[in-house]
Write a protein that holds these residues in place. Structure first.
Motif, mmCIF file in Angstrom:
data_model
loop_
_atom_site.group_PDB
_atom_site.id
_atom_site.type_symbol
_atom_site.label_atom_id
_atom_site.label_comp_id
_atom_site.label_asym_id
_atom_site.label_seq_id
_atom_site.Cartn_x
_atom_site.Cartn_y
_atom_site.Cartn_z
ATOM 1 N N ALA A 189 -43.630 -39.374 16.366
ATOM 2 C CA ALA A 189 -44.217 -40.602 15.824
ATOM 3 C C ALA A 189 -44.886 -40.354 14.483
ATOM 4 O O ALA A 189 -44.782 -41.167 13.552
ATOM 5 N N ALA A 190 -45.586 -39.231 14.357
ATOM 6 C CA ALA A 190 -46.251 -38.908 13.094
ATOM 7 C C ALA A 190 -45.227 -38.734 11.973
ATOM 8 O O ALA A 190 -45.411 -39.216 10.849
ATOM 9 N N LEU A 191 -44.176 -38.008 12.295
ATOM 10 C CA LEU A 191 -43.143 -37.765 11.291
ATOM 11 C C LEU A 191 -42.481 -39.067 10.849
ATOM 12 O O LEU A 191 -42.275 -39.320 9.645
ATOM 13 N N LEU A 192 -42.172 -39.922 11.802
ATOM 14 C CA LEU A 192 -41.523 -41.178 11.491
ATOM 15 C C LEU A 192 -42.449 -42.131 10.736
ATOM 16 O O LEU A 192 -42.013 -42.905 9.881
ATOM 17 N N THR A 193 -43.766 -42.071 11.078
ATOM 18 C CA THR A 193 -44.730 -42.932 10.386
ATOM 19 C C THR A 193 -44.853 -42.542 8.919
ATOM 20 O O THR A 193 -44.913 -43.382 8.020
ATOM 21 N N ILE A 194 -44.914 -41.224 8.672
ATOM 22 C CA ILE A 194 -45.014 -40.734 7.300
ATOM 23 C C ILE A 194 -43.796 -41.173 6.482
ATOM 24 O O ILE A 194 -43.903 -41.528 5.302
ATOM 25 N N ASN A 195 -42.660 -41.157 7.089
ATOM 26 C CA ASN A 195 -41.431 -41.528 6.396
ATOM 27 C C ASN A 195 -41.197 -43.037 6.384
ATOM 28 O O ASN A 195 -40.154 -43.512 5.898
ATOM 29 N N GLY A 196 -42.183 -43.784 6.948
ATOM 30 C CA GLY A 196 -42.106 -45.233 6.877
ATOM 31 C C GLY A 196 -41.214 -45.887 7.900
ATOM 32 O O GLY A 196 -40.864 -47.076 7.754
ATOM 33 N N TYR A 197 -40.840 -45.140 8.938
ATOM 34 C CA TYR A 197 -39.958 -45.714 9.947
ATOM 35 C C TYR A 197 -40.716 -46.399 11.096
ATOM 36 O O TYR A 197 -40.117 -47.125 11.889
#
Length: 375
Positions: free
Chosen positions: A69-77
């Protein structure tokens, strides 16, 4: 564990009278050590099992979900709502982690509870306990003894004077609350009088070593206390060095040998909690056997015939008469049954905490019969 503790405290006066404190503490320590060892392992396995079996999948999923979730949030997903979801999973992760501390918590709780128990069991003797050895050669004397359990309840014994000779069979009568049992407790050093003294051959009971005193006195009461276990165990505990022959000898002296021999397990027969598998008369006779096995010089009998039938009463009276003749015991008997005092050398009547009358069985019997006829 709870059974050992319960039995010890139920029979605390018996334990002190028979000098069994060290034996019961050792027994309690052994059982406690086993209990702590077993339950600490159970607690560890229970908590670890709960953690790994029930929470492992959730914990792994939470960690992986948070990272993704953190990775996807950073990438705007993902949106902020996704972060909330991650936080919820994180909370669940923390909750699962706390289970790791439960084992240590429960273990320390157990230790805390047992520490309090042992603080009570290992209390130091009261100040003022004496060190002199007990020797009974001339007299036991209650010298102007006054005693009260609580000031508000008033005096149980009031300026009581009484002298008892070695080898004498003394009977004590009196109404309930006249101080009969209290006199026994003072003689055994369970309490100290507020005024006056109890002397043994001129030495105050307070100056005597309690173990020396109680090793020479055996008290048998209407509520004879016996520990769960066998006949053998209840005899051996008062004299661990007693031989098989000595056990049978004391049982024969109290006329229990034939009864025990007829039991399928003999001396190893289980008598149940507090001897409930024995009759009242059998419990009293086993209590007497304990006293004989200790080679006591003084036997205190506190209403031993209160809850038994006339035949058992007669049997116990004959046993005492026979034992006294052969061993020159000093016997002090409290009884509300006049006929049980028929073979006493002297009878004292207590009234309101002091000796109101000294007489013998014949005179007391005549007075009783005259009173009955007048009514």
């Amino acid at each position: 564990m709870s059974q050992i503790v319960n039995d010890t405290f139920k029979g605390v006066k018996f334990v002190k009278a028979m000098i069994l404190e060290k034996m019961r503490i050792q027994k309690l320590e052994e059982v406690n050590a086993d209990s702590v060892s077993i339950w600490s392992k159970v607690a560890v396995y229970d908590n670890l099992t709960g953690l790994w079996v029930n929470e492992l999948s959730d914990t792994l999923f939470t960690g992986v979900s948070f990272g993704i979730a953190a990775l996807l949030t950073i990438n705007g997903y993902l949106s902020l709502g996704a972060i909330v979801i991650v936080l919820n999973y994180t909370a669940k992760f923390i909750t699962a982690s706390k289970e790791l501390t439960h084992t240590d918590y429960h273990f320390k709780t157990q230790l805390g509870e047992y520490d309090k128990l042992f603080d009570l069991l290992l209390m130091r003797p009261q100040e003022g306990e004496g060190e002199k050895s007990f020797h009974f050669c001339s007299s036991i004397t209650f010298d102007h003894v006054t005693f009260a359990y609580e000031k508000e309840r008033g005096d149980v014994l009031k300026n009581m004077n009484l002298s008892i000779r070695p080898g004498e069979w003394l009977g004590i009568m009196g109404h309930s609350g006249s101080g009969k049992t209290t006199a026994f407790d003072l003689l055994m050093g369970f309490y100290s009088p507020q005024h006056g003294k109890v002397y043994v051959d001129g030495i105050s009971v307070e100056e005597l070593d309690p173990n020396s005193l109680r090793s020479r006195i055996t008290k048998v009461s209407q509520d004879t206390f016996l520990f769960p276990g066998t006949i053998r165990e209840n005899l051996i505990m008062v004299n661990p060095q007693a031989s098989e022959a000595e056990l049978w000898s004391v049982l024969e002296a109290v006329r229990m040998r034939e009864f025990v021999e007829q039991l399928s397990d003999g001396l190893d027969t289980d008598i149940g909690e507090n001897g409930l598998l024995l009759s009242g008369g059998e419990r009293h006779r086993l209590g007497l056997a304990q006293g004989l096995l200790r080679s006591s010089e003084i036997i205190l009998l506190d209403e031993v015939t209160a809850n038994i039938d006339a035949q058992a009463e007669t049997t116990i009276m004959k046993i005492l008469d026979d034992i006294k003749t052969r061993r020159n015991l000093t016997i002090i008997t409290i009884s509300h049954r006049l006929d049980f005092l028929a073979r006493t050398d002297r009878i004292v009547v207590l009234d309101s905490g002091h000796v109101a009358e000294e007489t013998d069985y014949a005179n007391l019997k005549r007075a009783h019969d005259s009173s009955t006829e007048a009514q």
